[in-house]
Enzyme design. Structure first.
Site, PDB file in Angstrom:
ATOM      1  N   LYS A 295     106.674 -46.627 -26.525  1.00 10.99           N
ATOM      2  CA  LYS A 295     105.481 -47.924 -26.294  1.00 10.99           C
ATOM      3  C   LYS A 295     104.121 -47.117 -25.798  1.00 10.99           C
ATOM      4  O   LYS A 295     104.473 -46.013 -25.329  1.00 10.99           O
ATOM      5  CB  LYS A 295     106.144 -48.766 -25.412  1.00 10.99           C
TER       6      LYS A 295
ATOM      7  N   GLU B  43     101.998 -46.289 -35.693  1.00 10.11           N
ATOM      8  CA  GLU B  43     101.602 -47.256 -36.531  1.00 10.11           C
ATOM      9  C   GLU B  43     100.579 -47.196 -37.461  1.00 10.11           C
ATOM     10  O   GLU B  43     100.425 -47.662 -38.618  1.00 10.11           O
ATOM     11  CB  GLU B  43     101.325 -48.579 -35.817  1.00 10.11           C
TER      12      GLU B  43
ATOM     13  N   HIS C 196      98.684 -48.960 -30.725  1.00  9.71           N
ATOM     14  CA  HIS C 196      98.039 -50.328 -30.942  1.00  9.71           C
ATOM     15  C   HIS C 196      96.935 -50.436 -30.128  1.00  9.71           C
ATOM     16  O   HIS C 196      96.702 -51.395 -29.261  1.00  9.71           O
ATOM     17  CB  HIS C 196      99.165 -51.547 -30.569  1.00  9.71           C
TER      18      HIS C 196
ATOM     19  N   TYR D 158     103.808 -45.456 -30.315  1.00  3.86           N
ATOM     20  CA  TYR D 158     102.971 -46.610 -30.698  1.00  3.86           C
ATOM     21  C   TYR D 158     101.909 -46.606 -29.941  1.00  3.86           C
ATOM     22  O   TYR D 158     102.086 -46.523 -28.554  1.00  3.86           O
ATOM     23  CB  TYR D 158     103.754 -47.765 -30.702  1.00  3.86           C
TER      24      TYR D 158
ATOM     25  N   ARG E 158     114.257 -49.248 -25.050  1.00  3.45           N
ATOM     26  CA  ARG E 158     114.172 -48.056 -25.902  1.00  3.45           C
ATOM     27  C   ARG E 158     113.782 -46.580 -25.370  1.00  3.45           C
ATOM     28  O   ARG E 158     113.268 -46.706 -24.294  1.00  3.45           O
ATOM     29  CB  ARG E 158     113.158 -48.410 -27.181  1.00  3.45           C
TER      30      ARG E 158
ATOM     31  N   ASP F 224     100.795 -57.328 -30.935  1.00  5.77           N
ATOM     32  CA  ASP F 224     100.381 -55.974 -30.396  1.00  5.77           C
ATOM     33  C   ASP F 224      99.213 -55.485 -31.007  1.00  5.77           C
ATOM     34  O   ASP F 224      98.313 -54.627 -30.166  1.00  5.77           O
ATOM     35  CB  ASP F 224     101.281 -55.089 -31.213  1.00  5.77           C
TER      36      ASP F 224
END
Length: 370
Positions: free
Chosen positions: A75, A118, A96, A94, A15, A270
């Site tokens: 990520k 998130e 996490h 993101y 991605r 995650d």
């Protein structure tokens, strides 16, 4: 503002933070966008596609981190990327962090401002930047779970949809949110026997209205989880506490009692995972067998379908990127409390309470940091 889009370096992550159409929106508004060469190759975009959209290209990730005010990724930054971040820089991706203390400490040390997709919220109490990836992961969970049940993968050899004269496989989904609902939709589509457990009576009613008699629902208690898990062929873990570590709902003792060759897919990995036996895996080596049960615990599930995932993610992140670029960090967060809820790390402090509690670091509310 100068916006940087580096190539993702996590294993089998294809991605990209921005597609050319998103770049075009920003460059047309007068912002400079720098894209690392080859960043979009994994989803079919060439460097020339980005040039045509108005981006400049850089062969060096180091240069992008050094030159740009806002870094847009997909990520969580790997530790080498964390070292490239600097004070005053904005990272939008993101994170996490609840399951990754090492990354959290590296971001704290960088002095950068890290906004996590998130934990950005909306007016309806949802998580709009997590939703599209939750949809993808939920739909994928049945696909990969069905593969895990094949004998070659270590599974018992059950076809989830069954055939005439043979009962379908039993799918238990723990969590009726976005991921769980999409998992249920796919499981129903292949004619599996589907049960969804959730601790929200309201959500269970909504699922009943949505699926009718195509699924069974039950309020989630320890007893209900135990009863259904022991009878299941495939268990999908789809629980989420925003910003916090996922609760461990299935311990090793219970897992040992599951039928040999059954499978679990931990979408919650995650955030640390909801099975005691879970550990993060990659697309290069996605499964392992523990206590006779096949585990699929890939921490970036949507990365397996990167083109669909990238477009879905850009649809929801672009308005926030534009806001950050047009207003700057402080004004953007001041104007949008939902974006402010996404701030996890700022100037060496943890600014999200659930994250701070999960990693055992002091919490500092953002407006008090100058």
């Amino acid at each position: 503002m100068r916006i940087g889009v580096p190539k993702e370096i996590k294993v089998h992550e294809y991605r990209v933070g921005m597609v050319p159409s998103s770049v075009r929106e920003l460059t047309a508004a007068g912002h400079a966008v720098v894209v690392e060469t080859g960043a979009g190759t994994g989803i079919g975009f060439t460097d020339d596609d980005y040039k045509q959209a108005g981006a400049s290209l850089s062969a060096s990730a180091e240069a992008i981190f050094a030159e740009c005010d806002l870094i847009v990724k997909v990520k969580e930054p790997q530790l080498p990327e964390c070292k490239r971040l600097r004070k005053g820089q904005i990272l939008f991706t993101y994170l996490h962090l609840a399951a990754d203390t090492a990354q959290a400490d590296a971001l704290i040390a960088s002095g950068a401002s890290a906004i996590a997709y998130e934990t950005v919220t909306d007016n309806f109490g949802g998580l709009p930047l997590l939703t599209p990836m939750s949809e993808v992961a939920g739909r994928m969970s049945i696909q990969v779970g069905a593969n895990c049940l094949q004998r070659a993968a270590g599974g018992i050899g059950t076809l989830l949809g069954g055939v005439p004269g043979v009962l379908p496989g039993r799918v238990v989904i723990i969590g009726g949110g976005i991921s769980g609902t999409n998992a249920a939709e796919m499981a129903v589509g292949i004619r599996a026997d589907v049960t969804v457990l959730d601790n929200s009576p309201r959500r269970l009613r909504e699922l009943e209205y949505q699926f009718g008699n195509q699924i069974k629902t039950e309020y989630s208690t320890a007893a209900a989880i135990e009863r259904h898990v022991l009878a299941a062929d495939l268990v999908i873990g789809a629980v989420l506490v925003p910003g916090a570590a996922a609760p461990k709902l299935i311990n090793r003792t219970l897992l040992k009692r599951m039928q040999r060759g059954s499978a679990v897919v931990d979408i919650s990995i995650d955030q640390g995972g909801c099975f005691e036996t879970s550990r993060p895996t990659t697309h290069a080596d996605p499964t392992f067998v523990e206590e006779g049960v096949v585990h699929y615990c890939v921490a970036n599930m949507p990365g397996a379908v990167p083109r669909t995932s990238t477009f879905a993610l850009n649809n929801v992140t672009l308005p926030f990127v534009r806001k950050l670029a047009e207003l700057g960090f402080e004004r953007a967060l001041g104007a949008d409390p939902h974006l402010a809820n996404g701030l996890n790390i700022h100037k060496g402090a943890v600014t999200h309470k659930a994250v701070a509690d999960a990693i055992g670091r002091p919490y500092t509310a953002y407006p008090t940091i100058h």
